[in-house]
Design a protein around this motif. Structure first.
Motif, short mmCIF file in Angstrom:
data_model
loop_
_atom_site.label_atom_id
_atom_site.label_comp_id
_atom_site.label_asym_id
_atom_site.label_seq_id
_atom_site.Cartn_x
_atom_site.Cartn_y
_atom_site.Cartn_z
N LEU A 2 -20.16 -10.39 8.61
CA LEU A 2 -18.92 -9.85 8.76
C LEU A 2 -18.96 -9.30 7.24
O LEU A 2 -18.11 -8.23 7.34
CB LEU A 2 -17.98 -10.90 8.60
CG LEU A 2 -16.50 -11.11 8.31
CD1 LEU A 2 -15.97 -9.52 9.46
CD2 LEU A 2 -15.97 -11.46 8.32
N HIS A 3 -19.18 -9.60 6.01
CA HIS A 3 -19.25 -9.18 4.78
C HIS A 3 -19.49 -7.39 4.25
O HIS A 3 -19.09 -6.39 4.36
CB HIS A 3 -19.43 -9.54 3.76
CG HIS A 3 -19.22 -9.02 2.72
ND1 HIS A 3 -20.50 -8.52 1.91
CD2 HIS A 3 -18.53 -8.99 1.21
CE1 HIS A 3 -20.59 -8.23 0.47
NE2 HIS A 3 -19.35 -7.90 0.42
N CYS A 6 -17.19 -5.11 6.68
CA CYS A 6 -16.31 -4.69 6.56
C CYS A 6 -16.10 -4.04 4.58
O CYS A 6 -15.46 -3.12 4.34
CB CYS A 6 -15.59 -6.08 5.75
SG CYS A 6 -14.69 -6.94 6.49
N THR A 16 -9.76 -7.03 10.42
CA THR A 16 -9.99 -8.48 10.11
C THR A 16 -8.56 -9.27 9.35
O THR A 16 -8.69 -10.35 9.73
CB THR A 16 -11.36 -8.46 8.54
OG1 THR A 16 -12.08 -7.39 9.31
CG2 THR A 16 -11.98 -9.71 8.33
N CYS A 20 -6.54 -12.43 9.47
CA CYS A 20 -6.32 -13.05 9.05
C CYS A 20 -4.79 -13.35 8.75
O CYS A 20 -4.49 -14.35 8.69
CB CYS A 20 -7.09 -13.37 7.14
SG CYS A 20 -8.93 -13.05 8.19
N HIS A 38 -12.36 -18.75 4.69
CA HIS A 38 -12.97 -18.26 4.45
C HIS A 38 -14.03 -16.85 5.22
O HIS A 38 -14.68 -16.48 3.88
CB HIS A 38 -14.15 -19.72 5.42
CG HIS A 38 -15.24 -18.81 5.22
ND1 HIS A 38 -16.93 -19.56 6.18
CD2 HIS A 38 -16.35 -18.94 4.08
CE1 HIS A 38 -17.50 -19.11 4.77
NE2 HIS A 38 -17.54 -19.16 4.41
N ILE A 39 -12.70 -16.61 5.67
CA ILE A 39 -13.05 -14.61 6.05
C ILE A 39 -12.78 -14.30 4.58
O ILE A 39 -12.67 -13.05 4.45
CB ILE A 39 -12.18 -14.39 7.34
CG1 ILE A 39 -12.40 -15.01 8.40
CG2 ILE A 39 -11.74 -13.15 7.10
CD1 ILE A 39 -11.93 -14.78 9.91
N SER A 42 -15.18 -14.79 1.99
CA SER A 42 -16.02 -13.92 2.17
C SER A 42 -15.87 -12.17 1.76
O SER A 42 -17.08 -11.57 0.97
CB SER A 42 -16.82 -13.93 3.12
OG SER A 42 -17.36 -15.96 3.79
#
Length: 89
Positions: A2-3, A6, A16, A20, A38-39, A42
């Motif tokens: 994901l990092h 993004c 994302t 959130c 956590h998202i 991250s």
């Protein structure tokens, strides 16, 4: 993964963060809240590099992360601390 997504793809970060924010504004359970925090933690460095997101990070932290320092679940308090740490670097 994901990092990286993004950081490399412009639209993925916006999607994302929209997801959130939707979860944070709703009444989600502790497991969902942990996942959302956590998202955010991250992808914090990607958020801090983009001006539109960087300008809103303080409001996001104050309104949605810092209140969880008083959460009854210890792991949520720990996750909130982790998010603040990742946003401060």
């Amino acid at each position: 993964m994901l990092h990286t997504a993004c950081s490399k793809r412009k639209q993925v970060l916006q999607t994302t963060i929209d997801f959130c924010m939707q979860k944070l504004r709703s009444d989600c359970g502790p497991r969902e809240l942990d996942g959302v925090l956590h998202i955010i933690g991250s992808v914090a460095d990607a958020l801090m590099k983009k001006k539109p997101f960087k300008d809103e990070m303080e409001a996001l932290l104050v309104n949605f992360v810092l209140p969880h320092f008083q959460n009854e679940n210890g792991y949520i308090r720990a996750r909130a601390c982790w998010v603040v740490q990742n946003c401060s670097t």
